[in-house]
Design an enzyme around this catalytic site. Structure first.
Site, mmCIF file in Angstrom:
data_model
loop_
_atom_site.group_PDB
_atom_site.id
_atom_site.type_symbol
_atom_site.label_atom_id
_atom_site.label_comp_id
_atom_site.label_asym_id
_atom_site.label_seq_id
_atom_site.Cartn_x
_atom_site.Cartn_y
_atom_site.Cartn_z
ATOM 1 C CE1 TYR A 192 -2.184 1.028 -2.528
ATOM 2 C CE2 TYR A 192 -2.446 3.395 -2.877
ATOM 3 C CZ TYR A 192 -2.867 2.217 -2.280
ATOM 4 O OH TYR A 192 -3.972 2.219 -1.461
ATOM 5 C CE LYS A 247 -0.372 0.221 5.018
ATOM 6 N NZ LYS A 247 -1.238 0.443 6.181
ATOM 7 C CG PHE A 261 -10.193 10.521 0.494
ATOM 8 C CD1 PHE A 261 -9.706 11.575 -0.245
ATOM 9 C CD2 PHE A 261 -11.278 9.808 -0.026
ATOM 10 C CE1 PHE A 261 -10.284 11.931 -1.464
ATOM 11 C CE2 PHE A 261 -11.859 10.154 -1.236
ATOM 12 C CZ PHE A 261 -11.360 11.220 -1.947
ATOM 13 C CB SER A 314 -6.676 4.015 -3.065
ATOM 14 O OG SER A 314 -5.922 5.187 -2.892
ATOM 15 C CB THR A 344 -4.186 6.619 -5.479
ATOM 16 O OG1 THR A 344 -4.643 5.273 -5.430
ATOM 17 C CG2 THR A 344 -3.513 6.976 -4.165
ATOM 18 C CG LEU A 375 2.076 12.460 7.841
ATOM 19 C CD1 LEU A 375 3.506 12.971 7.770
ATOM 20 C CD2 LEU A 375 1.087 13.530 7.374
ATOM 21 C CE LYS A 390 -5.471 -0.611 -3.203
ATOM 22 N NZ LYS A 390 -5.957 -1.854 -2.570
#
Length: 338
Positions: free
Chosen positions: A152, A87, A180, A127, A129, A202, A156
């Site tokens: 990645y 991921k 998200f 995702s 993305t 993060l 998806k």
């Protein structure tokens, strides 16, 4: 629906474990598949302590085609929630073949066995993305799916396309939940985000830096066209995200879906920059965080946050927790790990 047996692939991972908890709370019987490549078996104990139910667990690598076939022959499954996948955007840029094998080949084996064994329902862990850098914010489900910024993200997109193609010729119904940015931990602090090795997301990097496990946090770019120059994301509490899966599953089991495959954004509808996250984390946890600005990271988009109206209205779901609660719970979880 009580009594339904639900397979959760990657069920000892971050989102998977929280979803297993919510499934058990609703009376579903859960069986977990996980290869333990990015989690620990102790997560099973955390789930059990929260729910007082120990879900059935099978250690299985979905890349092992024959093992997957054997599993489906041995178990009667009413639905699948599919989390098992690599991921990390940055890692996918550096090692694309790993991502295509781990995210696409495994999905194909899973779907083949669902079709062969008449397993009727699938919730797919997708995702935001898939939207790339969207033309309009907040992002709706009608936003075009753009050429992916990373392998990645591409897995998806491809995954959604494969599932869609199958639903056209099979009785399987599916919902793709386009997440998200999931963060936080269960309020029991018995399960949370537990990446093995260097974190790729993060928040665990933030918490590990705050705990002194990492020297400093790297903020990738401060020259984006955003209010403070850092990238903006929609951070959703993992418990809210887990509950969205329950709503989606119930929709399929009750036959309330309007098409064979549906797509829903799952976020809060609020965008927060990386510096916003750092500042809120420091404030709610009363701790200083050492960070530095570095170059942008390949594969990252400037800004992404959700329009959640469709999920709110069709799934009857809405995010309940805010950024402060999520970051407070993430830090409490990290403190338990030190």
């Amino acid at each position: 629906m009580k009594g339904n047996k639900i397979l959760v692939t990657g069920g000892l991972g971050f989102i998977g474990s929280h979803t297993v908890v919510e499934l058990q709370k609703e009376g579903y019987e859960v069986i977990i598949i996980d290869d333990l490549s990015n989690t620990r078996i102790e997560v099973l104990d955390g789930i059990t302590k929260i729910t007082n139910i120990r879900p059935e667990f099978v250690k299985l690598d979905l890349k092992e085609k024959e093992a997957v076939a054997s599993f489906f022959k041995e178990h009667k499954i009413d639905g699948v929630i599919h989390f098992a996948a690599s991921k990390a955007v940055g890692e996918s840029v550096e090692n694309p073949i790993k991502y295509y094998e781990n995210n696409i080949a495994t999905l194909v084996y899973l779907l083949k066995n669902m079709a062969d064994n008449n397993v009727p329902h699938l919730i797919f862990s997708s995702s935001c993305t898939v939207y790339g850098q969207a033309d309009e914010l907040p992002i709706t489900e009608n936003a075009p799916v753009k050429r992916a910024e990373s392998p990645y993200g591409n897995t998806k997109q491809i995954g959604e396309e494969i599932i869609h193609d199958l639903t056209k010729v099979n009785d399987i119904t599916a919902i793709a939940l386009r997440y998200f940015n999931p963060i936080g931990a269960h309020d029991s602090v018995l399960i949370g985000e537990l990446p093995l090795g260097v974190p790729q997301n993060l928040i665990p990097y933030v918490t590990q830096t705050a705990a002194g496990l990492r020297e400093e946090l790297s903020v990738f770019g401060d020259d984006y066209l955003t209010p403070d120059g850092t990238a903006v994301r929609d951070y959703i509490h993992v418990v809210d995200l887990a509950k969205a899966h329950i709503c989606a599953l119930q929709r399929l089991l009750e036959g309330k879906n309007k098409t064979k495959m549906e797509y829903f954004n799952v976020g809060t509808g609020t965008g927060s920059s990386v510096l916003d996250v750092i500042n809120v984390f420091q404030k709610v946890n009363d701790i200083a965080l050492k960070y530095k600005i570095v170059d942008r990271r390949e594969g990252d988009v400037t800004s992404a946050y959700a329009n959640t109206k469709l999920a709110n209205e069709e799934l009857g779901w809405k995010a309940e927790f805010g950024l402060e609660e999520a970051l407070r719970s993430a830090w409490q979880w990290q403190l338990k790990q030190v």
